[in-house]
Enzyme design. Sequence first.
Site, PDB file in Angstrom:
ATOM      1  N   MET A  67       0.824  -1.214   0.000  1.00 46.46           N
ATOM      2  CA  MET A  67       0.000   0.000   0.000  1.00 46.46           C
ATOM      3  C   MET A  67       0.861   1.268   0.000  1.00 46.46           C
ATOM      4  O   MET A  67       0.549   2.245  -0.691  1.00 46.46           O
ATOM      5  CB  MET A  67      -0.907  -0.043   1.239  1.00 46.46           C
ATOM      6  CG  MET A  67      -2.129   0.750   1.100  1.00 46.46           C
ATOM      7  SD  MET A  67      -3.076   0.203  -0.341  1.00 46.46           S
ATOM      8  CE  MET A  67      -4.186   1.562  -0.380  1.00 46.46           C
ATOM      9  N   GLY A  68       1.942   1.252   0.771  1.00 48.44           N
ATOM     10  CA  GLY A  68       2.860   2.397   0.764  1.00 48.44           C
ATOM     11  C   GLY A  68       3.450   2.590  -0.625  1.00 48.44           C
ATOM     12  O   GLY A  68       3.656   3.720  -1.077  1.00 48.44           O
ATOM     13  N   ASN A 124      -5.085   0.098   8.356  1.00 51.15           N
ATOM     14  CA  ASN A 124      -6.349  -0.441   8.847  1.00 51.15           C
ATOM     15  C   ASN A 124      -6.289  -0.536  10.367  1.00 51.15           C
ATOM     16  O   ASN A 124      -5.216  -0.523  10.961  1.00 51.15           O
ATOM     17  CB  ASN A 124      -6.583  -1.838   8.261  1.00 51.15           C
ATOM     18  CG  ASN A 124      -7.101  -1.765   6.828  1.00 51.15           C
ATOM     19  OD1 ASN A 124      -7.753  -0.794   6.442  1.00 51.15           O
ATOM     20  ND2 ASN A 124      -6.821  -2.794   6.048  1.00 51.15           N
ATOM     21  N   ALA A 147      -3.619  -2.942  -2.898  1.00 48.15           N
ATOM     22  CA  ALA A 147      -2.331  -3.108  -3.575  1.00 48.15           C
ATOM     23  C   ALA A 147      -1.733  -4.435  -3.162  1.00 48.15           C
ATOM     24  O   ALA A 147      -2.071  -4.976  -2.109  1.00 48.15           O
ATOM     25  CB  ALA A 147      -1.384  -1.978  -3.190  1.00 48.15           C
ATOM     26  N   LYS A 200     -15.031   0.286   8.344  1.00 36.98           N
ATOM     27  CA  LYS A 200     -14.080  -0.599   7.665  1.00 36.98           C
ATOM     28  C   LYS A 200     -13.521  -1.620   8.666  1.00 36.98           C
ATOM     29  O   LYS A 200     -13.344  -2.798   8.331  1.00 36.98           O
ATOM     30  CB  LYS A 200     -12.952   0.209   7.019  1.00 36.98           C
ATOM     31  CG  LYS A 200     -12.112  -0.667   6.109  1.00 36.98           C
ATOM     32  CD  LYS A 200     -11.046   0.080   5.340  1.00 36.98           C
ATOM     33  CE  LYS A 200     -10.345  -0.886   4.366  1.00 36.98           C
ATOM     34  NZ  LYS A 200      -9.059  -0.387   3.919  1.00 36.98           N
ATOM     35  N   ASN A 250     -13.428  -5.725   8.451  1.00 35.77           N
ATOM     36  CA  ASN A 250     -12.171  -6.461   8.634  1.00 35.77           C
ATOM     37  C   ASN A 250     -12.224  -7.377   9.856  1.00 35.77           C
ATOM     38  O   ASN A 250     -11.650  -8.466   9.842  1.00 35.77           O
ATOM     39  CB  ASN A 250     -10.994  -5.484   8.777  1.00 35.77           C
ATOM     40  CG  ASN A 250     -10.655  -4.798   7.461  1.00 35.77           C
ATOM     41  OD1 ASN A 250     -10.913  -5.327   6.391  1.00 35.77           O
ATOM     42  ND2 ASN A 250     -10.085  -3.609   7.536  1.00 35.77           N
ATOM     43  N   SER A 272      -6.710 -10.174   3.819  1.00 34.67           N
ATOM     44  CA  SER A 272      -5.265  -9.965   4.022  1.00 34.67           C
ATOM     45  C   SER A 272      -4.735 -10.707   5.252  1.00 34.67           C
ATOM     46  O   SER A 272      -3.585 -11.142   5.265  1.00 34.67           O
ATOM     47  CB  SER A 272      -4.964  -8.473   4.142  1.00 34.67           C
ATOM     48  OG  SER A 272      -5.662  -7.930   5.243  1.00 34.67           O
ATOM     49  N   GLU A 303      -2.792  -8.332  11.963  1.00 33.66           N
ATOM     50  CA  GLU A 303      -3.179  -7.079  12.629  1.00 33.66           C
ATOM     51  C   GLU A 303      -4.362  -7.298  13.592  1.00 33.66           C
ATOM     52  O   GLU A 303      -5.067  -6.350  13.922  1.00 33.66           O
ATOM     53  CB  GLU A 303      -3.536  -6.022  11.566  1.00 33.66           C
ATOM     54  CG  GLU A 303      -2.329  -5.544  10.754  1.00 33.66           C
ATOM     55  CD  GLU A 303      -2.666  -4.432   9.770  1.00 33.66           C
ATOM     56  OE1 GLU A 303      -3.516  -4.663   8.889  1.00 33.66           O
ATOM     57  OE2 GLU A 303      -2.085  -3.336   9.885  1.00 33.66           O
TER      58      GLU A 303
HETATM   59  P1  NAD Z   1       2.787  -4.921   3.480  1.00 36.53           P
HETATM   60  O1  NAD Z   1       3.050  -6.153   4.273  1.00 36.53           O
HETATM   61  O2  NAD Z   1       2.825  -5.028   1.997  1.00 36.53           O
HETATM   62  O3  NAD Z   1       3.832  -3.806   3.853  1.00 36.53           O
HETATM   63  C1  NAD Z   1       4.024  -3.434   5.188  1.00 36.53           C
HETATM   64  C2  NAD Z   1       5.447  -3.726   5.619  1.00 36.53           C
HETATM   65  O4  NAD Z   1       5.671  -5.130   5.565  1.00 36.53           O
HETATM   66  C3  NAD Z   1       6.485  -3.122   4.783  1.00 36.53           C
HETATM   67  O5  NAD Z   1       6.991  -2.081   5.548  1.00 36.53           O
HETATM   68  C4  NAD Z   1       7.518  -4.224   4.528  1.00 36.53           C
HETATM   69  O6  NAD Z   1       8.704  -3.952   5.177  1.00 36.53           O
HETATM   70  C5  NAD Z   1       6.997  -5.388   5.159  1.00 36.53           C
HETATM   71  N1  NAD Z   1       6.987  -6.545   4.240  1.00 36.53           N
HETATM   72  C6  NAD Z   1       6.078  -6.828   3.297  1.00 36.53           C
HETATM   73  N2  NAD Z   1       6.378  -7.992   2.687  1.00 36.53           N
HETATM   74  C7  NAD Z   1       7.496  -8.445   3.279  1.00 36.53           C
HETATM   75  C8  NAD Z   1       8.296  -9.601   3.106  1.00 36.53           C
HETATM   76  N3  NAD Z   1       7.983 -10.533   2.183  1.00 36.53           N
HETATM   77  N4  NAD Z   1       9.385  -9.752   3.880  1.00 36.53           N
HETATM   78  C9  NAD Z   1       9.685  -8.827   4.807  1.00 36.53           C
HETATM   79  N5  NAD Z   1       8.971  -7.713   5.033  1.00 36.53           N
HETATM   80  C10 NAD Z   1       7.892  -7.520   4.276  1.00 36.53           C
HETATM   81  O7  NAD Z   1       1.432  -4.313   4.016  1.00 36.53           O
HETATM   82  P2  NAD Z   1       0.321  -3.483   3.253  1.00 36.53           P
HETATM   83  O8  NAD Z   1      -0.614  -4.425   2.619  1.00 36.53           O
HETATM   84  O9  NAD Z   1       0.979  -2.443   2.449  1.00 36.53           O
HETATM   85  O10 NAD Z   1      -0.430  -2.846   4.487  1.00 36.53           O
HETATM   86  C11 NAD Z   1      -0.002  -1.669   5.167  1.00 36.53           C
HETATM   87  C12 NAD Z   1      -1.190  -1.109   5.931  1.00 36.53           C
HETATM   88  O11 NAD Z   1      -2.197  -0.713   4.987  1.00 36.53           O
HETATM   89  C13 NAD Z   1      -1.871  -2.110   6.859  1.00 36.53           C
HETATM   90  O12 NAD Z   1      -2.402  -1.464   7.974  1.00 36.53           O
HETATM   91  C14 NAD Z   1      -3.002  -2.653   6.000  1.00 36.53           C
HETATM   92  O13 NAD Z   1      -4.059  -3.186   6.768  1.00 36.53           O
HETATM   93  C15 NAD Z   1      -3.415  -1.393   5.262  1.00 36.53           C
HETATM   94  N6  NAD Z   1      -4.121  -1.578   3.995  1.00 36.53           N
HETATM   95  C16 NAD Z   1      -3.642  -2.429   3.041  1.00 36.53           C
HETATM   96  C17 NAD Z   1      -4.326  -2.563   1.847  1.00 36.53           C
HETATM   97  C18 NAD Z   1      -3.829  -3.474   0.744  1.00 36.53           C
HETATM   98  O14 NAD Z   1      -4.567  -3.714  -0.218  1.00 36.53           O
HETATM   99  N7  NAD Z   1      -2.590  -3.973   0.786  1.00 36.53           N
HETATM  100  C19 NAD Z   1      -5.500  -1.835   1.632  1.00 36.53           C
HETATM  101  C20 NAD Z   1      -5.940  -0.952   2.617  1.00 36.53           C
HETATM  102  C21 NAD Z   1      -5.240  -0.826   3.792  1.00 36.53           C
END
Ligand code: NAD
Length: 311
Positions: A12-13, A106, A132, A188, A192, A261, A273
């Site tokens: 998401m970032g 979230n 994402a 939301k 979840n 997720s 989470e």
């Molecule tokens: P993500 O796991 O993709 O990323 C978050 C962190 O996890 C990153 O900083 C990264 O360092 C680490 N990470 C990810 N994969 C990794 C791996 N294979 N090995 C080591 N480290 C790893 O999480 P996200 O989905 O981007 O979620 C971030 C926030 O946004 C959460 O609170 C989530 O609930 C929320 N969110 C996500 C989505 C979505 O579709 N992904 C949608 C809405 C809200």
Amino acid sequence: MKKIAIAGAGAMGGRIGSQIKEAGYDVKLIDTWEEHVNAINEKGLEIQTETETYTLQIPAILPHQVNETFDLVIILTKSMHAEEMLRTLYDKNAINEDTALLSMMNGLGHGDRLSAIVPKTQIFLAVTMWTAGLRGPGQLLLEGQGSIEFQRADGHADERTERINQIFNDAKLNATISDNVFKSIWSKATLNSVLNPLCTILDKTINEFSQYDKSRDIVEPLIAEIVAVAEAKGVSLNAETLLKKIEAAYPNEAQGLHYPSMHQDLYHGRYTEVDYLNGQIAKYGRELGIATPNNEMLTHLIHELEMKHVK
Ligand code: NAD
């Protein structure tokens, strides 16, 4: 607001950061995952959409490499990593009294937790319908459309609110300034808190979960607990509306084919989470004297599963 940081640049970032960068802003991705950071710096961020795959050059750094102060920090770590990330940024002077911090994670209670680090006048809370995914280090998968709703954590607006809205809309993120972001965050979080742990524990897709003809008997008591706790926290939710929203996700044409997720996190060996969803609801319930046995139980069951699956 010239300098923007994405603190937690996973799926998401990556989406939010890349879209803001593509709108012409100065964006830095900050993440603790070294392999991901290195891949982005060496090869660029590979972005796959429904129609194309391309590479975006965008700087990425580890938290300890930060050496500048940001005007806006968007927090998109997983909930359990946010405070540690922010404390590091604070210690590195990446955040000062003029920095706006915007949480798009979230879950519940982020405003209160982050206010231990900066005052609520600097904190913005967002809820997003964008999604994402990551295909690997430095490889984003961006599908579908979404929106963002946000508000300053103390409910007031300021010129930074307008500026953030401008940045999001320049980035085509379809943002609006909310007059009650808490209601959207709790709505939301209800979805979840129902579908994430149930599909995870049962190892079912959302549609598979809905096939049980008494699934409502599982969902309704959970919603009732959340509505009662939200009410006591000053947020008015409607149980019937929430049930309809959850059931609208069931068809395969909606989200039925997906595992939530939490399921993906657990079965990829990562902590979930749950403490910021069902666990936070149960915690508020204990503080307020409201019984939340169903949310409490789901929290325990997910932690039991984490003991088995998290490496
Ligand atoms: P993500 O796991 O993709 O990323 C978050 C962190 O996890 C990153 O900083 C990264 O360092 C680490 N990470 C990810 N994969 C990794 C791996 N294979 N090995 C080591 N480290 C790893 O999480 P996200 O989905 O981007 O979620 C971030 C926030 O946004 C959460 O609170 C989530 O609930 C929320 N969110 C996500 C989505 C979505 O579709 N992904 C949608 C809405 C809200």
